[in-house]
Motif scaffolding. Structure first.
Motif, PDB file in Angstrom:
ATOM      1  N   UNK A 170       1.462  -1.580  -0.195  1.00  0.00           N
ATOM      2  CA  UNK A 170      -0.017   0.101   0.096  1.00  0.00           C
ATOM      3  C   UNK A 170       0.905   1.946  -0.081  1.00  0.00           C
ATOM      4  N   UNK A 171       1.686   1.912   0.431  1.00  0.00           N
ATOM      5  CA  UNK A 171       2.941   2.476   0.732  1.00  0.00           C
ATOM      6  C   UNK A 171       3.540   2.292  -0.725  1.00  0.00           C
ATOM      7  N   UNK A 172       3.571   1.606  -1.346  1.00  0.00           N
ATOM      8  CA  UNK A 172       4.323   1.761  -2.267  1.00  0.00           C
ATOM      9  C   UNK A 172       3.488   1.896  -3.383  1.00  0.00           C
ATOM     10  N   UNK A 217       3.360   5.465   7.129  1.00  0.00           N
ATOM     11  CA  UNK A 217       2.611   6.394   7.078  1.00  0.00           C
ATOM     12  C   UNK A 217       1.180   5.153   7.143  1.00  0.00           C
ATOM     13  N   UNK A 218       1.191   4.445   6.992  1.00  0.00           N
ATOM     14  CA  UNK A 218       0.085   3.635   6.485  1.00  0.00           C
ATOM     15  C   UNK A 218      -0.397   2.577   7.468  1.00  0.00           C
ATOM     16  N   UNK A 219      -2.130   3.307   7.711  1.00  0.00           N
ATOM     17  CA  UNK A 219      -2.602   2.697   9.221  1.00  0.00           C
ATOM     18  C   UNK A 219      -4.229   1.649   7.775  1.00  0.00           C
ATOM     19  N   UNK A 220      -3.807   0.159   9.058  1.00  0.00           N
ATOM     20  CA  UNK A 220      -4.526  -0.560   8.936  1.00  0.00           C
ATOM     21  C   UNK A 220      -5.140  -1.393   9.496  1.00  0.00           C
ATOM     22  N   UNK A 221      -6.702  -1.274   8.962  1.00  0.00           N
ATOM     23  CA  UNK A 221      -7.619  -1.745  10.854  1.00  0.00           C
ATOM     24  C   UNK A 221      -8.522  -2.241   9.390  1.00  0.00           C
ATOM     25  N   UNK A 222      -9.997  -2.772  10.011  1.00  0.00           N
ATOM     26  CA  UNK A 222     -10.818  -3.374   9.032  1.00  0.00           C
ATOM     27  C   UNK A 222     -11.099  -3.743   7.989  1.00  0.00           C
ATOM     28  N   UNK A 223      -9.817  -4.003   7.363  1.00  0.00           N
ATOM     29  CA  UNK A 223      -9.214  -4.583   6.219  1.00  0.00           C
ATOM     30  C   UNK A 223      -9.086  -3.340   5.221  1.00  0.00           C
ATOM     31  N   UNK A 274      -7.087   9.627   1.826  1.00  0.00           N
ATOM     32  CA  UNK A 274      -7.008   8.190   0.669  1.00  0.00           C
ATOM     33  C   UNK A 274      -7.215   7.101   1.457  1.00  0.00           C
ATOM     34  N   UNK A 275      -8.087   6.329   1.408  1.00  0.00           N
ATOM     35  CA  UNK A 275      -7.621   4.399   1.764  1.00  0.00           C
ATOM     36  C   UNK A 275      -7.373   3.344   0.337  1.00  0.00           C
ATOM     37  N   UNK A 276      -7.864   1.816   0.598  1.00  0.00           N
ATOM     38  CA  UNK A 276      -7.344   0.994   0.001  1.00  0.00           C
ATOM     39  C   UNK A 276      -8.106  -0.341   0.430  1.00  0.00           C
ATOM     40  N   UNK A 277      -8.502  -0.875   0.253  1.00  0.00           N
ATOM     41  CA  UNK A 277      -9.331  -1.939   0.700  1.00  0.00           C
ATOM     42  C   UNK A 277      -8.243  -3.014   1.009  1.00  0.00           C
ATOM     43  N   UNK A 278      -8.134  -3.675   1.649  1.00  0.00           N
ATOM     44  CA  UNK A 278      -7.008  -5.290   0.945  1.00  0.00           C
ATOM     45  C   UNK A 278      -7.446  -5.903  -0.303  1.00  0.00           C
ATOM     46  N   UNK A 279      -8.434  -6.035  -0.471  1.00  0.00           N
ATOM     47  CA  UNK A 279      -8.646  -6.613  -2.319  1.00  0.00           C
ATOM     48  C   UNK A 279      -8.734  -5.542  -3.219  1.00  0.00           C
ATOM     49  N   UNK A 280      -8.017  -4.027  -2.565  1.00  0.00           N
ATOM     50  CA  UNK A 280      -8.042  -3.481  -3.856  1.00  0.00           C
ATOM     51  C   UNK A 280      -6.169  -3.640  -4.236  1.00  0.00           C
ATOM     52  N   UNK A 281      -5.486  -3.918  -2.981  1.00  0.00           N
ATOM     53  CA  UNK A 281      -4.090  -4.133  -2.909  1.00  0.00           C
ATOM     54  C   UNK A 281      -3.797  -5.163  -3.513  1.00  0.00           C
ATOM     55  N   UNK A 282      -4.548  -6.384  -2.544  1.00  0.00           N
ATOM     56  CA  UNK A 282      -4.233  -7.477  -3.540  1.00  0.00           C
ATOM     57  C   UNK A 282      -4.185  -7.608  -4.668  1.00  0.00           C
ATOM     58  N   UNK A 283      -4.851  -6.504  -5.215  1.00  0.00           N
ATOM     59  CA  UNK A 283      -5.455  -6.955  -6.910  1.00  0.00           C
ATOM     60  C   UNK A 283      -4.491  -6.439  -7.655  1.00  0.00           C
TER      61      UNK A 283
END
Lengths: 764, 764
Positions: free
Chosen positions: B562-564, B572-578, B588-597
């Motif tokens: 996500x940082x990349x 500087x990246x927080x992760x909570x609730x996927x 700016x937010x990204x879901x786990x699925x979005x980063x996974x893709x």
């Protein structure tokens, strides 16, 4: 190490010894015994309880509209459990998806799997049946009544491009230089690569030659036909066992075609009996899944050889025009090419790759290449070993030979003068990093073959070079340390040419283990991380790199364990030659095995993992020398001697590098001399068997001598470039050049079969 | 989360809600559909080409010297491909090896697999045959002639300890208090645990009781018989498919018994139809391997039910004497126990565990425990759910009940007064961390059952508590991120009671995924790192922890990706609730699925790995309440109501915790009321079938109500303790106490069968 044999006799390396313990040795491949003893399991060995057998009904026409399909006769046959047609596939948009091996139009992929509305080639799948026995399934497909309105087929790339010819896809509009146009035709796309100013370049040339070429449609000819066994589970997920070059891309395609999330599809890659690029696209996998869903039982489909020829993707026939100019001193100054490739029934020929390769071995200031992707009523093409490059090299490398002749230069010296080096740019843009092209030409020149006398009538020697970009891509690996100090290595690459060995060896090298002490295992899509196909010469490069990184991860953890046992910090532990040394007390040493035996007391198991997506792909060059004898009465070409030189970067397992080189040459020879799809006037393939489609046998071949050049790829920890593809590129041109030397005739149409040789001799 | 159901109605927790999204919910187990639809593959489903069928010849005598074995008749029978006896096993030293589940004498293990010199129990394996069909194999073993010199068997633990009785092992010398002695007898060892001064303790007591107990040999009764399929490969390695609680321990045992390095043995754990401790020792796995080596073909052996009873390890019969003393105020001041357990044919009963458990629920200042491990002519015992503890609790918990009675205290109040708490020490040493024993007693007391009226003749209510240490051990896990944002989780624990789900849920919790979005897979010994057995209540604790750590490893890497994508640092990246949040620009937010893709463009696949060997094992306590009715005419005991309370630490999947509790209770009920190995005068087992060995069926059982107490284990990230074993511990004592309240008779011999009840009533 005493128990490994280092062979460098046939290797031209920068170093006398390569400095490694495992890399460059030739251990027995880990899967060898399983394969020679029949223990290895292939897709057709899969047996599940209640399994049904599927068969595909294929089109008898090359081009026709499907007016109706009546499956009631098949459905009524006792023993038939399911019948499916394209109506059972979800409707898909015209979406272009990157499924890991280039862009794919999903609707085309779906329509190729089961024809919708039209059949576009002889053998196009129309319907499928699952029954309790293969015989009932065979009988059942005969009972399916399909009403066709037969259309005129288009079988030749140049004919297909003419105005007024029948259109395969009445809505296909051409993409020109990256932009969609309104032009409806069989031409799917026109792309261009440009460097310098060719017009000005040709003005500087003292010699300019322009020649036309044609190559035939040829098949990869893997020994194992496609097979797929699918089980649609009660929860809506599906498991597929199949012969694939990449379980993950099969998973992606099955998921996209059936509109399932990828995590609902599990693909188990069985052993594979050859692929060469032809086992990347799916054909029967989604059909087996549909049948299984309908029948509620597992379904297995295996193709016959005729189905493989007619229903899977060969590499395209092509028309190529090449114009090249050189100064009197032998300096290439301009090159122009026009390439038109047959995509088969749907857009997507490798013409772009052909364009990227055609002039790549040479540093030419002015280049212009036009590439056309054209649909014809033949099977949808798929990748085949350096796809598109062999067609292209047949053209460029024979023109190079003719230019050298006119300039009265030795063809190898002409290449040395013009060959690409580090920093030179290709027509498609990228500049080369450190490459070994000139080294391959020098090694060919230095080889005894190049200077051996060749006496006798109708004999000649030819040379040619070849280029392939290679590919990197994503790979994953996991390594587990056993208590006896061995390692298991789980990776995701189908092993076609010895990649279990080449990945295991890279892990072994890191840890100072013997190759045999690493047991590689190919995982399925649920047991290993994403890994792209075994193809693109990428497996030893990228999966090997993942194995290297997983071993590094193991090494780091093992050092921590040794530190724990010594009660020192990890920074105070040295590791070399499978031995840990205590820097504080250098007399204290422990072997890898000793530390491995004590993992339980130092924190539990050690698991190493890695995933890579490397960027430093090393390109591949090859230069081949061949001697032929032509029988002027029959037109038969006999190969007398063949030497293949190739820059492997680093040969991890030289025997398998040599095997790839020899295998590529053999396929190139078949393409050069005999192989072609033959069609009757209605576009029906008439030689869909190994009796009639003539591939070389061992009796047709000389010993193929190999010389591995090692100019390490700076983009890989061990210098690996990837070796599988480029050896197929030079053979047709090298043989054509040799035939010219033997009988004075320039052959420009493949295959150079006895009939064509005789025709050419008659003309001459 | 809207699509998960939180059930806390039956959970007594410190918090009203547990603060988790996945943990504590009840998703459908991942392997559920496969199992209910028959898709799951068990060992007997394995089919290999050319596979032979093996059968074992077993001793008809309980104790005999083998004078001769003539296998020629079997060898001559058409269809027989191999015959093996103990001579085919390598000679092994008397080495004690820790194979991952306690120390094992390798020679004993080998001699149990195929008898050498002597047979030591009725059903002891003597020879084995592999043939082309099971029928031929069955016929062939009848043709093996074995000459026996029959000896007097020794079947009872106290009889076996007497001087002058026949000796099973004429060279067995007793180990006493950790030291070898010269005393040759059937007593393998005597160990002692001591705390305080019992003599002084008893002096302080106002009430002292001493009672004697006997418990019968009982079998785990798993539904799936043992099976093993072995393929000895051409390279000398061997693959074994089998029903095992731990593939790695099976690998270790097969390797040791066949003198192979562990890396030459691959064990593929198939699905398992129950184990309860009985599928840890090998029986037929090495025999199948030997037969395969001899025949050159794969060999499958499946046991019949009679073989399971006679040839595998039940849990020991035992003799126990307990003396306890309390002050008039109800304070326990001293406890003494003498435990003698039948090890079966070879040393190794769980008497030590029995000794550790017998007084563990109570804080008693002065304790002395003597434990004897005694060989008898019965099958070698193996683990069975909290091995040794049920026998012990039958003794201690009925004495506690009797003490409470004499002190006129409510038995639960008596337990509350004396129950162990954090900081209290066990007789065997360790001090408790935070435990939930008192909470189980309080919950039992608070339950409606405890105060419900129980009217009617011959009805009574009993209570009892139980303790089990639980186990930690080594586990590995690997997690792969799919492009659709789901996770595959490879782990090494055979799934018996829902541990795919409980491991997957712990990984899901870390990443904010749903349980269904993690697909767990059980690897074989080559596809996953070392993992100990599914046993010791360790799997949800340790393999779950490995899954948690593998998910943490995934999380770290996903944050980097996500940082990349945001071109910021991982910090500087927080992760909570996927969901990933950009701290620099929190909108700016990204879901786990979005980063996974987008893994392909950020560096390739993400593979998480972990291996754990946790130390913070949380012990388990249970308190049960039962109502019975005794038929004074037939002696039959009917269970009217049963409530089981247990501290799970944290219930990852409450349904499977409840399932473990109910299953343990059912087995404890069978042990209490009916189950026992019955022998004739010659030591031959006479009830080796489910018709004659009486296990409870659903018709024998009331609804078993469960109350999960959650006092989180401070030694686990989610507080897991492990739940599988302790629920079998209280039932016999609780039922005995209830029977006493119903008919006024203290039952001290198991099973409390109708015959024994009638006898006791006659005496009373």
């Amino acid at each position: 190490m005493s128990n490994t044999v280092r062979s460098t006799t046939r290797t031209v390396s920068k170093k006398k010894t390569n400095g490694y313990q495992v890399i460059g040795t030739r251990p027995i491949r880990h899967d060898g015994l399983d394969k020679v003893t029949g223990r290895a399991l292939y897709g057709a060995d899969v047996r599940l309880s209640g399994m049904l057998h599927g068969r595909i009904l294929r089109s008898p026409h090359a081009h026709a509209i499907i007016k109706s399909i009546d499956t009631s006769g098949a459905e009524a046959l006792p023993g038939v459990k399911a019948v499916v047609t394209a109506r059972d596939l979800p409707a898909l948009s015209d979406k272009i998806a990157d499924l890991g091996e280039g862009a794919v139009n999903l609707r085309d992929l779906s329509t190729n799997v089961l024809a919708a509305g039209k059949v576009l080639y002889h053998g196009h799948a129309v319907a499928a049946v699952a029954a309790t026995s293969p015989h009932i399934a065979e009988e059942a497909i005969q009972l399916i009544r399909v009403g066709y309105e037969v259309l005129q087929p288009v079988l030749d790339v140049r004919a297909a491009m003419k105005p007024g010819v029948p259109l395969l896809h009445p809505t296909l509009t051409m993409e020109s230089l990256g932009k969609k146009t309104n032009r409806v035709s069989n031409v799917a796309s026109h792309s261009q690569m440009k460097k310098g100013d060719v017009a000005r370049g040709f003005q500087k040339a003292d010699v300019v030659l322009e020649r036309e070429f044609q190559t035939a449609t040829v098949h990869q000819g893997y020994i194992e036909p496609h097979n797929a066994t699918a089980q649609w589970n009660a929860d809506g997920s599906v498991t597929v066992w199949c012969s694939t070059q990449g379980a993950f891309i099969t998973r992606s395609q099955v998921a996209e075609l059936l509109k399932l999330p990828v995590s609902r599809v599990r693909v188990v890659p069985m052993e594979i009996g050859g692929g060469f690029g032809g086992k990347i696209q799916v054909y029967i996998e989604p059909v087996a899944a549909l049948l299984s869903r309908a029948a509620g039982r597992p379904v297995q489909i295996t193709m016959s050889r005729a189905e493989v020829f007619m229903g899977t993707g060969p590499t395209p026939g092509s028309y190529i025009r090449v114009k090249m100019g050189a100064t009197g001193e032998g300096r290439l100054v301009a090159a122009e090419a026009y390439l038109a490739y047959e995509a088969g029934a749907f857009p997507g020929s490798p013409v772009g790759a052909g364009a990227m390769c055609i002039f790549a071995p040479y540093n030419i200031e002015n280049v212009l290449i036009d590439a056309y992707d054209v649909v014809v009523n033949k099977p949808r093409t798929s990748a085949y070993r350096a796809p598109g490059a062999t067609n292209a090299a047949m053209a460029s490398e024979t023109v190079i030979d003719e230019l050298a002749e006119q300039l009265r230069m030795d063809p190898l010296d002409f290449r040395l003068k013009n060959g690409a080096q580090e920093g030179d740019t290709r027509a498609d843009g990228p500049a080369f990093a450190r490459i070994g092209y000139l080294e391959t030409v020098q090694a060919a020149k230095a080889h005894a073959h190049a200077s051996a006398p060749l006496e006798g009538r109708c004999r000649g020697r030819g040379v040619a070079s070849g280029f392939w970009m290679n590919y990197g891509g994503q790979s994953s690996a996991v390594a587990n340390v056993n208590p006896d100090g061995t390692l298991t290595l789980v990776e995701g690459s189908t092993d076609i040419g010895g990649t279990r060995a080449s990945a295991a060896m890279q892990a072994a090298e890191v840890l100072g283990l013997r190759a045999e002490e690493v047991r590689p295992l190919v995982g399925d899509t649920e047991s290993i991380g994403y890994t792209e196909v075994t193809g693109g010469s990428r497996t030893t490069f990228a999966t090997g790199w993942a194995a290297y990184e997983a071993a590094q991860d193991v090494k780091r953890q093992m050092i921590e364990r040794a530190a724990k046992l010594w009660e020192i910090t990890a920074a105070d532990v040295d590791f070399a030659d499978a031995t840990f040394t205590n820097r504080k007390e250098p007399s204290k040493k422990m072997t890898f095995k000793e530390v491995a035996a004590r993992l339980g007391e130092t924190g539990g198991p050690v698991v190493g993992r890695a995933a890579v997506h490397p960027s430093g792909v090393g390109v591949a060059f090859a230069t081949h020398v061949v001697d032929v004898e032509v029988d002027p009465d029959t037109g038969k070409v006999t190969l007398l001697r063949y030497t293949a030189v190739q820059d492997a970067g680093r040969a991890i397992h030289p025997s398998y590098v040599e095997g790839q080189m020899q295998g590529g040459v053999v396929q190139g020879i078949g393409w050069a001399l005999n192989e072609e799809y033959a069609y009757d006037g209605q576009g029906r393939m008439i030689n869909a068997s190994f009796l009639d489609y003539r591939m070389p046998t061992s009796l047709d071949l000389p010993m193929i001598d190999t010389v591995i050049v090692e100019v390490p790829n700076p983009g890989h920890p061990y210098g690996v470039r990837g070796v599988g593809e480029v050896p197929i590129v030079p053979p047709p041109a090298a043989i054509a050049n040799a035939i010219y030397r033997a009988i004075g005739v320039r052959m420009r149409v493949l295959p150079m079969s006895p009939r064509r040789i005789l025709e050419a001799l008659g003309k001459a």
